[in-house]
Write an enzyme that holds these catalytic residues in place. Structure first.
Site, PDB file in Angstrom:
ATOM      1  N   HIS A  24      76.590  35.440 -16.727  1.00 56.86           N
ATOM      2  CA  HIS A  24      77.195  35.257 -15.402  1.00 56.86           C
ATOM      3  C   HIS A  24      78.687  34.958 -15.533  1.00 56.86           C
ATOM      4  CE1 HIS A  24      77.152  33.909 -11.112  1.00 56.86           C
ATOM      5  NE2 HIS A  24      78.175  33.181 -11.538  1.00 56.86           N
ATOM      6  N   GLU A  25      79.025  34.034 -16.418  1.00 55.46           N
ATOM      7  CA  GLU A  25      80.434  33.662 -16.580  1.00 55.46           C
ATOM      8  C   GLU A  25      81.245  34.778 -17.240  1.00 55.46           C
ATOM      9  OE1 GLU A  25      81.537  31.221 -14.987  1.00 55.46           O
ATOM     10  OE2 GLU A  25      79.554  30.479 -14.460  1.00 55.46           O
ATOM     11  N   HIS A  30      82.568  36.974 -14.673  1.00 52.07           N
ATOM     12  CA  HIS A  30      83.829  36.515 -14.075  1.00 52.07           C
ATOM     13  C   HIS A  30      84.993  36.693 -15.053  1.00 52.07           C
ATOM     14  CE1 HIS A  30      81.796  34.927 -10.622  1.00 52.07           C
ATOM     15  NE2 HIS A  30      81.204  33.932 -11.265  1.00 52.07           N
TER      16      HIS A  30
END
Length: 445
Positions: free
Chosen positions: A24-25, A28
């Site tokens: 998920h990170e 980003h």
């Protein structure tokens, strides 16, 4: 041994959750760096740092509690106007007056301004075009969706769906009698045994109708109690024709999902059906490659139905907890509940491949939940940052249409009180779910 397997299942889920958060990170991080934003930290987990290493401008690390993660981008919000700081603070300390929420707003601005080193305005998030900010914020949930699709593809196309085949695993010794679990001396033999059917036989057709699954066999047999049927089975590479007459037995009627059907008084509905007394062999049947993405998007629809009713669902779960009622098995779970299910899957007596499939399915569903949860359009979630970016874009278009000066970037720090309220609400709902998963858990057993 069972306790050890349970612990292994929980540990595997924690590792799987950490991998999901890391991905998920990364979702980003990659577009942020691609668009030139300075990223000072990439962290998986919260709390004390267990390990970290700096590469270039970014510190990469792992923290003790793998229940979240974050990246720290320069200029997540626009810098604070000096006049506004002075008006809020009334002194040079940088602390805001006006109460608790005003102090929170000022603290958020101060923390954000610290990321703008030396007043540099290059490589900051808030100065990016709207579409780039949206891409960065949606990158995290997108990675969870992609991971879920990959997991479902492994589950369905790599392992397969366990399906009851037309190959016979066992032939019953006698007709079932209500209240008896063993065959008595006067018990009647089953039609399959009388016809000479044997374990290992594969049913090819019934009364001229080809059968591909055991569901096909069951449908034809149940609909023909007392009727003579011609059954073709394959045995040792040869087709053998058998004659049998399904016995008439009384069973409780079930719906398409296998749930018991009741009448208006809540009494079970009984029906007479045909019975021949055979059990199927279960095999994993691999599905086409598109089955994984299809299952993922079907799961998105199912989880969406839970999320948009989340407060109500959590309230119902809390009521069930304090009244001792059985929980809705399709209701929301906390991380504790997911860990408990993973432990039960690992400790079950199923074959290893079945347990692996169960764990992969659980982790895939968890990533679908992370994908949708982060799209909720409220700060501090990713969806909230997307809304802020879009609102900033609307203001710019509006100003351009009416030939007005470019507006100041939207200052999301003003929404800190709302963010705080959302955080408290999520904390309360999470607490209720954790208590329910501890004292009134959903179980697969």
């Amino acid at each position: 041994m069972e306790i050890l397997a349970f612990i292994i299942g929980v540990v595997l889920l924690v590792v799987g959750l950490a991998v999901s958060i890391a991905l998920h990170e990364i979702g980003h991080l990659v577009p942020a760096k691609r668009f030139g934003v300075r990223v000072s930290q990439y962290m998986v987990g919260f709390g004390p740092t267990l390990w970290s290493r700096r590469r270039g401008e970014t510190e990469y690390g792992l923290k003790a509690i793998p229940l979240g993660g974050y990246i720290s981008m320069a200029g997540m919000y626009p810098p604070s106007p000096k006049e506004e700081e002075a008006a809020l603070a009334g002194r040079q300390s940088g602390r805001a007056g006006g109460g608790f929420f005003a102090t929170m707003v000022q603290d958020a601005r101060t923390a954000n301004d610290e990321t703008l080193t030396d007043g540099a305005e290059d490589g900051v998030f808030y100065r990016l075009p709207v579409w780039k900010r949206v891409v960065i914020m949606l990158g995290g949930p997108f990675m969870n969706l992609v991971f879920a699709i990959v997991l479902f593809a492994i589950l369905l196309s790599g392992i397969g769906i366990q399906t009851a085949t037309t190959t016979i695993a066992r032939v019953s010794e006698c007709l079932p009698i209500v209240g008896q679990t063993a065959c008595g001396p006067d018990a009647e033999s089953v039609p399959a045994a009388e016809a000479g059917m044997q374990p290992g036989d594969t049913i090819v057709s019934i009364d001229g109708t080809p059968v591909d699954t055991f569901t096909d066999v069951s449908t034809l047999v149940r609909a023909a109690p007392g009727e003579n049927l011609t059954v073709v089975v394959e045995r040792g590479g040869e087709d053998i024709t058998l004659q049998l007459t399904p016995a008439r037995v009384t069973q409780q009627e079930t719906d398409e999902f296998g749930r018991a059907v009741t009448d208006e008084n809540g009494e079970p509905v009984l029906v007479d059906v045909g019975f021949i007394g055979v059990g199927p062999t279960g095999e994993f049947v691999r599905q086409p490659l598109w089955a994984g993405p299809q299952a993922a998007f079907e799961n998105v629809t199912a989880v969406s139905g839970i999320l948009w009713q989340l407060p109500v669902r959590v309230w119902d779960t809390g009521v069930d907890l304090f009244t001792g009622q059985e929980r809705d098995p399709d209701g929301p779970l906390s991380v504790v509940g997911a860990g408990r299910l993973a432990g039960e899957v690992a400790a079950s007596e199923s074959p290893v491949l079945n347990r692996v499939a169960g764990f992969i399915g659980l982790l895939a569903s968890l990533n679908i939940a992370l994908f949708l949860f982060n799209l909720i359009p409220l700060l501090p979630l990713d969806g909230g940052h997307v809304v802020v970016a879009l609102w900033d874009g609307v203001k710019r278009v509006w100003a351009k249409l009416f030939r007005r000066p470019p507006p100041r970037p939207v200052d999301a720090t003003k929404l800190v009180p709302v963010t705080f309220a959302v955080f408290i609400a999520l904390l309360v709902m999470g607490g209720v779910l954790i208590l329910a998963d501890l004292f009134n858990p959903v179980s697969i057993l």
